[in-house]
Enzyme design. Structure first.
Site, PDB file in Angstrom:
ATOM      1  N   PHE A 166       0.836  -1.200   0.000  1.00  0.00           N
ATOM      2  CA  PHE A 166       0.000   0.000   0.000  1.00  0.00           C
ATOM      3  C   PHE A 166       0.871   1.251   0.000  1.00  0.00           C
ATOM      4  O   PHE A 166       1.857   1.325   0.732  1.00  0.00           O
ATOM      5  CB  PHE A 166      -0.861   0.078   1.266  1.00  0.00           C
ATOM      6  CG  PHE A 166      -1.816  -1.050   1.481  1.00  0.00           C
ATOM      7  CD1 PHE A 166      -3.127  -0.967   1.015  1.00  0.00           C
ATOM      8  CD2 PHE A 166      -1.430  -2.187   2.190  1.00  0.00           C
ATOM      9  CE1 PHE A 166      -4.031  -1.992   1.249  1.00  0.00           C
ATOM     10  CE2 PHE A 166      -2.328  -3.218   2.429  1.00  0.00           C
ATOM     11  CZ  PHE A 166      -3.629  -3.127   1.948  1.00  0.00           C
ATOM     12  N   ASP A 167       0.480   2.239  -0.790  1.00  0.00           N
ATOM     13  CA  ASP A 167       0.973   3.601  -0.587  1.00  0.00           C
ATOM     14  C   ASP A 167       0.275   4.138   0.664  1.00  0.00           C
ATOM     15  O   ASP A 167      -0.710   3.567   1.145  1.00  0.00           O
ATOM     16  CB  ASP A 167       0.631   4.444  -1.820  1.00  0.00           C
ATOM     17  CG  ASP A 167       1.068   5.895  -1.690  1.00  0.00           C
ATOM     18  OD1 ASP A 167       2.078   6.158  -1.002  1.00  0.00           O
ATOM     19  OD2 ASP A 167       0.387   6.764  -2.257  1.00  0.00           O
TER      20      ASP A 167
END
Length: 357
Positions: free
Chosen positions: A208-209
């Protein structure tokens, strides 16, 4: 007058009687199906499941079929699909992710055979029902457990996502994904990697960013509008104030719940789920707020990588996630080039800047 005396059936009584009859019918149907013997695991009840809705173009490679649809129209498209319904479709960008979800399910069923808290994969597509046979044949060929379909015959399936209690929606159609995001459903547009790489068969790996993915775009707005120095100042002043949640926070939470089920069985070192935070933030000047936010939510992330603006692609090559979520297309494209399957989350201020660019 007929129906007006004290012995006439009252509206409330009729309605209650109908509900009781429906409950009896449901109980009878459930008892019937519960007594059927099958080796295939039954889908979990939607209210207990983590429902991942996947479009047919995300699950399978339908590039040629899409070309026929766009150039020759729907009738020729359906005709082609029927003529080729015994030709197995090749995997699409979400295929390995779905396989990894099903491996997690298999491990959960070994440890918790009567528990329904696991993934439920739904095929959510605007395909016509006549195309369904080829999709079913391909799903069976690969041994996927996808029992629930939603085929809308050319209409957008997004309206059904809420009815299916969807936790995550993956599609190759950016307009449908945008529509789902605006409806408050965690969603992303899938992009195929430009290189073939090997993915883990034994561990679901999700990257995930941070900003505008797990977290809100509050801090990203400051970067875009006031520059990095103001951003660093803002993050240090607000270090102990948790960031608001972003569109994918709920899915990380779902993964965390399943991880804890493995930990409870002393399987932490052999857990089939691993999560990664891959952020352009720098650790020293803006990392503490991110880690404290996750802590305030009661969420763990297995690995946190602060890149201080460096490209994400090379790091993702080492991680080899089944899926990488980011809100900025230049990160998606960089990941693609080096062989990572990426999913664009069209949320937050970055979308305005991408459109203007």
């Amino acid at each position: 007058m007929s129906g007006s005396g004290p012995d006439a059936p009252q509206p409330g009584g009729v309605e209650e009687s109908g509900l009781q009859e429906a409950e009896r019918d449901w109980a009878a149907a459930k008892a019937f199906y519960d007594n059927l013997v099958t080796k295939r695991p039954r889908p979990p009840k939607p209210q207990h499941a983590i429902t991942v809705a996947v479009s047919s173009r995300a699950l399978f490679d339908l590039v040629e079929e899409r070309r026929i649809y766009e150039e020759q129209g729907v009738e020729k498209y359906v005709e082609y699909q029927q003529e080729n319904e015994n030709v197995t479709l090749k995997p699409g960008p979400a295929f390995h992710f779905v396989k990894a979800l099903e491996h997690v399910n298999a491990r959960l069923l070994e440890l918790y055979p009567d528990d329904e808290e696991r993934f439920d994969i739904v095929l959510m597509t605007n395909n016509h029902a006549q195309v369904g046979v080829r999709l079913i044949n391909s799903i069976n060929h690969y041994g996927l457990t996808i029992e629930r379909f939603c085929m809308t015959g050319g209409k957008s399936p997004v309206g059904y996502l809420t009815a299916y209690l969807t936790n995550l929606y993956l599609s190759a159609d950016s307009e449908k994904v945008q529509e789902a995001i605006e409806a408050g459903i965690a969603s992303a547009t899938m992009f195929t990697a430009n290189k073939d790489v090997a993915y883990s068969d034994t561990q679901l790996r999700v990257a995930f960013d941070g900003d505008a993915v797990l977290f809100s775009d509050e801090s990203e707005q400051i970067v875009k509008e006031q520059g990095l120095d103001k951003f660093f100042e803002h993050e240090q002043l607000n270090e102990n104030k948790p960031l608001a949640q972003g569109p994918l926070k709920g899915f990380l939470e779902d993964l965390g719940k399943l991880q804890k089920k493995f930990y409870a069985k002393n399987e932490r070192l052999n857990c089939p789920i691993r999560t990664f935070l891959v952020t352009a933030r720098s650790a020293a000047s803006s990392g503490a707020r991110v880690l404290k936010t996750l802590r305030s939510w009661g969420l763990e992330i297995d690995e946190a990588l602060f890149l201080a603006g460096a490209p994400k692609g090379p790091i993702l090559v080492k991680i080899r996630p089944h899926i990488f979520f980011d809100d900025q297309m230049f990160h998606i494209e960089g990941a693609q080039k080096l062989g990572t399957i990426a999913a664009h989350v069209p949320y937050g201020v970055a979308q305005k800047y991408q459109k203007s660019a």
